[in-house]
Design a protein around this motif. Structure first.
Motif, short mmCIF file in Angstrom:
data_model
loop_
_atom_site.label_atom_id
_atom_site.label_comp_id
_atom_site.label_asym_id
_atom_site.label_seq_id
_atom_site.Cartn_x
_atom_site.Cartn_y
_atom_site.Cartn_z
N ALA A 93 0.83 -1.21 0.00
CA ALA A 93 0.00 0.00 0.00
C ALA A 93 0.87 1.26 0.00
O ALA A 93 1.97 1.27 0.54
N HIS A 94 0.35 2.32 -0.63
CA HIS A 94 1.02 3.62 -0.65
C HIS A 94 -0.03 4.70 -0.41
O HIS A 94 -1.24 4.43 -0.45
N THR A 95 0.43 5.93 -0.21
CA THR A 95 -0.49 7.06 -0.17
C THR A 95 0.07 8.16 -1.06
O THR A 95 1.26 8.15 -1.41
N CYS A 128 4.68 9.94 -0.17
CA CYS A 128 3.92 8.82 0.38
C CYS A 128 4.12 8.83 1.89
O CYS A 128 5.25 8.85 2.37
N ILE A 130 3.54 6.54 4.02
CA ILE A 130 4.07 5.27 4.54
C ILE A 130 5.57 5.18 4.28
O ILE A 130 6.33 4.65 5.08
N HIS A 131 5.99 5.68 3.08
CA HIS A 131 7.41 5.66 2.71
C HIS A 131 7.84 7.09 2.40
O HIS A 131 7.77 7.53 1.24
N MET A 134 9.55 8.33 -0.73
CA MET A 134 8.85 8.38 -2.02
C MET A 134 8.34 9.80 -2.23
O MET A 134 7.45 10.25 -1.53
CU LIG Z 1 4.56 4.21 -0.24
#
Ligand SMILES: [Cu+2]
Length: 141
Positions: A93-95, A128, A130-131, A134
């Motif tokens: 999953a990403h945002t 992102c 979460i990451h 990114m």
């Molecule tokens: Cu991500």
């Protein structure tokens, strides 16, 4: 002379028949081979990136793919009023979150998309959640 002529005609017919038969056999053979290999190529290429650029060209705006923990392309340029669509082609999953808080996709599971229409000109950075490594940019002209 009449017999010889008939005989020549018969031989000619026989030759023609053989040639046609051979041609038919070759055509059938070639056709089968071509169909088989074409089918295999189509099946292999189906889930590939072929649809991506086509979709981009047709829709206006821009498409960004999330793959291998990166936004691709990392920077897109659109005109004011156009829409950017992000597609999560990754296995996690990403945002898509604007650095200025203007938009937030929430969690995008693999295969999900998020779209945002940019109404004002400027350069908009996003990331992102979460990451955080990114990062991407949308340039609106
Ligand atoms: Cu991500």
């Amino acid at each position: 002379m009449k017999i010889g002529s008939n005989r020549g005609f018969a031989v000619a017919l026989l030759c023609l028949g053989l040639v046609l038969l051979l041609a038919a056999a070759l055509t059938a053979c070639g056709g089968t081979t071509t169909t088989t290999s074409a089918g295999q190529v189509t099946t292999t290429a189906g889930p590939g990136t072929t649809a991506g650029p086509g979709t981009t060209a047709a829709s206006g705006g821009a498409q960004v793919e999330m793959k291998s923990l990166a936004f691709n392309p990392a920077s897109v340029t659109i005109k004011a009023g156009e829409t950017v669509t992000w597609t999560n082609s990754d296995s996690t999953a990403h945002t898509v979150v604007a650095d200025n808080g203007e938009f937030d996709s929430g969690n995008l599971d693999p295969g999900k998309t998020f779209s945002f229409a940019f109404q004002t000109a400027g350069t908009f950075s996003y990331h992102c959640a979460i990451h955080p490594f990114m990062k991407g940019t949308v340039v609106v002209q």
